[in-house]
Design a protein around this motif. Structure first.
Motif, PDB file in Angstrom:
ATOM      1  N   VAL A 140       8.716  21.617  26.973  1.00  0.00           N
ATOM      2  CA  VAL A 140       8.092  21.132  28.202  1.00  0.00           C
ATOM      3  C   VAL A 140       6.568  21.259  28.102  1.00  0.00           C
ATOM      4  CG1 VAL A 140       7.828  21.578  30.682  1.00  0.00           C
ATOM      5  CG2 VAL A 140      10.103  21.552  29.650  1.00  0.00           C
ATOM      6  N   SER A 141       6.094  22.413  27.649  1.00  0.00           N
ATOM      7  CA  SER A 141       4.650  22.629  27.517  1.00  0.00           C
ATOM      8  C   SER A 141       4.029  21.622  26.563  1.00  0.00           C
ATOM      9  CB  SER A 141       4.367  24.044  27.005  1.00  0.00           C
ATOM     10  OG  SER A 141       4.758  25.001  27.953  1.00  0.00           O
ATOM     11  N   GLY A 142       4.703  21.362  25.451  1.00  0.00           N
ATOM     12  CA  GLY A 142       4.182  20.428  24.462  1.00  0.00           C
ATOM     13  C   GLY A 142       4.016  19.024  25.008  1.00  0.00           C
ATOM     14  N   GLU A 143       4.992  18.553  25.760  1.00  0.00           N
ATOM     15  CA  GLU A 143       4.916  17.201  26.319  1.00  0.00           C
ATOM     16  C   GLU A 143       3.841  17.095  27.395  1.00  0.00           C
ATOM     17  OE1 GLU A 143       6.275  14.402  25.320  1.00  0.00           O
ATOM     18  OE2 GLU A 143       7.457  15.367  23.752  1.00  0.00           O
ATOM     19  N   ILE A 144       3.799  18.080  28.305  1.00  0.00           N
ATOM     20  CA  ILE A 144       2.812  18.027  29.390  1.00  0.00           C
ATOM     21  C   ILE A 144       1.398  18.177  28.836  1.00  0.00           C
ATOM     22  CG2 ILE A 144       1.969  19.180  31.482  1.00  0.00           C
ATOM     23  CD1 ILE A 144       4.888  19.787  32.181  1.00  0.00           C
ATOM     24  N   SER A 145       1.228  18.996  27.804  1.00  0.00           N
ATOM     25  CA  SER A 145      -0.110  19.224  27.257  1.00  0.00           C
ATOM     26  C   SER A 145      -0.716  17.964  26.649  1.00  0.00           C
ATOM     27  CB  SER A 145      -0.092  20.349  26.227  1.00  0.00           C
ATOM     28  OG  SER A 145       0.620  19.959  25.070  1.00  0.00           O
ATOM     29  N   GLN A 146       0.099  16.963  26.371  1.00  0.00           N
ATOM     30  CA  GLN A 146      -0.396  15.706  25.822  1.00  0.00           C
ATOM     31  C   GLN A 146      -0.969  14.769  26.886  1.00  0.00           C
ATOM     32  OE1 GLN A 146       2.263  13.806  22.972  1.00  0.00           O
ATOM     33  NE2 GLN A 146       3.212  15.792  22.565  1.00  0.00           N
ATOM     34  N   LEU A 147      -0.756  15.096  28.159  1.00  0.00           N
ATOM     35  CA  LEU A 147      -1.290  14.254  29.228  1.00  0.00           C
ATOM     36  C   LEU A 147      -2.814  14.379  29.260  1.00  0.00           C
ATOM     37  CD1 LEU A 147       1.260  15.028  32.090  1.00  0.00           C
ATOM     38  CD2 LEU A 147       1.152  12.983  30.655  1.00  0.00           C
ATOM     39  N   PRO A 148      -3.518  13.283  29.505  1.00  0.00           N
ATOM     40  CA  PRO A 148      -4.983  13.318  29.551  1.00  0.00           C
ATOM     41  C   PRO A 148      -5.511  14.309  30.584  1.00  0.00           C
ATOM     42  CG  PRO A 148      -4.176  11.055  29.592  1.00  0.00           C
ATOM     43  CD  PRO A 148      -2.982  11.953  29.751  1.00  0.00           C
ATOM     44  N   GLY A 149      -6.472  15.119  30.182  1.00  0.00           N
ATOM     45  CA  GLY A 149      -7.124  16.046  31.088  1.00  0.00           C
ATOM     46  C   GLY A 149      -6.495  17.418  31.178  1.00  0.00           C
ATOM     47  N   VAL A 150      -5.297  17.594  30.587  1.00  0.00           N
ATOM     48  CA  VAL A 150      -4.617  18.888  30.668  1.00  0.00           C
ATOM     49  C   VAL A 150      -5.286  19.880  29.726  1.00  0.00           C
ATOM     50  CG1 VAL A 150      -2.459  20.121  30.217  1.00  0.00           C
ATOM     51  CG2 VAL A 150      -2.411  17.919  31.379  1.00  0.00           C
ATOM     52  N   SER A 151      -5.646  21.054  30.256  1.00  0.00           N
ATOM     53  CA  SER A 151      -6.284  22.078  29.430  1.00  0.00           C
ATOM     54  C   SER A 151      -5.384  23.279  29.188  1.00  0.00           C
ATOM     55  CB  SER A 151      -7.598  22.535  30.068  1.00  0.00           C
ATOM     56  OG  SER A 151      -7.360  23.036  31.368  1.00  0.00           O
ATOM     57  N   SER A 152      -4.358  23.465  30.020  1.00  0.00           N
ATOM     58  CA  SER A 152      -3.482  24.627  29.874  1.00  0.00           C
ATOM     59  C   SER A 152      -2.132  24.338  30.517  1.00  0.00           C
ATOM     60  CB  SER A 152      -4.135  25.834  30.546  1.00  0.00           C
ATOM     61  OG  SER A 152      -3.242  26.904  30.665  1.00  0.00           O
ATOM     62  N   VAL A 153      -1.065  24.782  29.837  1.00  0.00           N
ATOM     63  CA  VAL A 153       0.283  24.664  30.396  1.00  0.00           C
ATOM     64  C   VAL A 153       1.013  25.971  30.124  1.00  0.00           C
ATOM     65  CG1 VAL A 153       2.474  23.413  30.368  1.00  0.00           C
ATOM     66  CG2 VAL A 153       0.355  22.196  29.845  1.00  0.00           C
ATOM     67  N   LYS A 154       1.661  26.517  31.149  1.00  0.00           N
ATOM     68  CA  LYS A 154       2.478  27.712  30.969  1.00  0.00           C
ATOM     69  C   LYS A 154       3.814  27.471  31.641  1.00  0.00           C
ATOM     70  CE  LYS A 154       3.054  32.539  31.637  1.00  0.00           C
ATOM     71  NZ  LYS A 154       2.519  33.832  31.573  1.00  0.00           N
ATOM     72  N   ALA A 155       4.865  27.381  30.821  1.00  0.00           N
ATOM     73  CA  ALA A 155       6.217  27.198  31.336  1.00  0.00           C
ATOM     74  C   ALA A 155       6.947  28.532  31.306  1.00  0.00           C
ATOM     75  CB  ALA A 155       6.961  26.175  30.495  1.00  0.00           C
ATOM     76  N   VAL A 156       7.685  28.831  32.370  1.00  0.00           N
ATOM     77  CA  VAL A 156       8.471  30.061  32.456  1.00  0.00           C
ATOM     78  C   VAL A 156       9.906  29.668  32.787  1.00  0.00           C
ATOM     79  CG1 VAL A 156       8.739  32.289  33.607  1.00  0.00           C
ATOM     80  CG2 VAL A 156       6.450  31.356  33.221  1.00  0.00           C
ATOM     81  N   ALA A 157      10.774  29.772  31.780  1.00  0.00           N
ATOM     82  CA  ALA A 157      12.166  29.353  31.946  1.00  0.00           C
ATOM     83  C   ALA A 157      12.871  30.157  33.036  1.00  0.00           C
ATOM     84  CB  ALA A 157      12.913  29.484  30.620  1.00  0.00           C
ATOM     85  N   ALA A 158      12.625  31.473  33.071  1.00  0.00           N
ATOM     86  CA  ALA A 158      13.317  32.339  34.025  1.00  0.00           C
ATOM     87  C   ALA A 158      13.132  31.886  35.467  1.00  0.00           C
ATOM     88  CB  ALA A 158      12.840  33.779  33.863  1.00  0.00           C
ATOM     89  N   GLY A 159      11.958  31.405  35.801  1.00  0.00           N
ATOM     90  CA  GLY A 159      11.698  30.960  37.165  1.00  0.00           C
ATOM     91  C   GLY A 159      11.749  29.460  37.326  1.00  0.00           C
ATOM     92  N   GLY A 160      11.872  28.751  36.206  1.00  0.00           N
ATOM     93  CA  GLY A 160      11.891  27.295  36.264  1.00  0.00           C
ATOM     94  C   GLY A 160      10.575  26.702  36.727  1.00  0.00           C
ATOM     95  N   GLU A 161       9.481  27.417  36.438  1.00  0.00           N
ATOM     96  CA  GLU A 161       8.173  26.945  36.888  1.00  0.00           C
ATOM     97  C   GLU A 161       7.263  26.624  35.714  1.00  0.00           C
ATOM     98  OE1 GLU A 161       7.768  28.995  41.270  1.00  0.00           O
ATOM     99  OE2 GLU A 161       6.460  29.696  39.691  1.00  0.00           O
ATOM    100  N   VAL A 162       6.445  25.604  35.917  1.00  0.00           N
ATOM    101  CA  VAL A 162       5.445  25.214  34.932  1.00  0.00           C
ATOM    102  C   VAL A 162       4.105  25.135  35.653  1.00  0.00           C
ATOM    103  CG1 VAL A 162       4.741  23.458  33.276  1.00  0.00           C
ATOM    104  CG2 VAL A 162       7.175  23.865  33.673  1.00  0.00           C
TER     105      VAL A 162
END
Length: 79
Positions: free
Chosen positions: A29-51
Motif C-alpha cells: 500500500v505504501s509503495g503504490e501511494i508513494s508514487q502519487l505526485p506530491g507525496v512525501s511520506s506514507v505510513k501504513a499500519v496493518a493493525a489499525g487499518g490506517e494509512v
C-alpha cells in the motif's frame, strides 16, 4: 477527518484501508501511494487499518483509491 496543513505547508491525511494484515501489505500500500505526485511520506499500519499520507497538496481521493486498489486492497475512506 479532514486533511490538515502543517506549518511547512504539507498536508497530512489519514485513510482507512481494509484487508491489510502484515508488513508486506503495509509495504504494498505504501509503495503504490508513494508514487502519487506530491507525496512525501506514507505510513501504513496493518493493525489499525490506517494509512497516514503527507503530501505537498491535498490528494484526490480517487487517485488514492486507485493506488490502494492497485496494491490489492480497498480504501474505505478517511479515518
Amino acid at each position: 477527518m479532514t486533511a490538515q496543513t502543517d506549518t511547512t505547508g504539507s498536508v497530512t491525511a489519514v485513510y482507512k484501508v481494509s484487508g491489510m494484515s502484515c508488513g508486506h501489505c503495509e509495504g504494498a500500500v505504501s509503495g503504490e501511494i508513494s508514487q502519487l505526485p506530491g507525496v512525501s511520506s506514507v505510513k501504513a499500519v496493518a493493525a489499525g487499518g490506517e494509512v497516514t499520507v503527507v503530501s505537498a497538496t491535498a490528494l484526490d481521493e480517487e487517485a488514492v483509491r486507485a493506488a490502494v486498489d492497485e496494491a490489492g486492497f480497498e480504501l474505505v475512506g478517511r479515518a
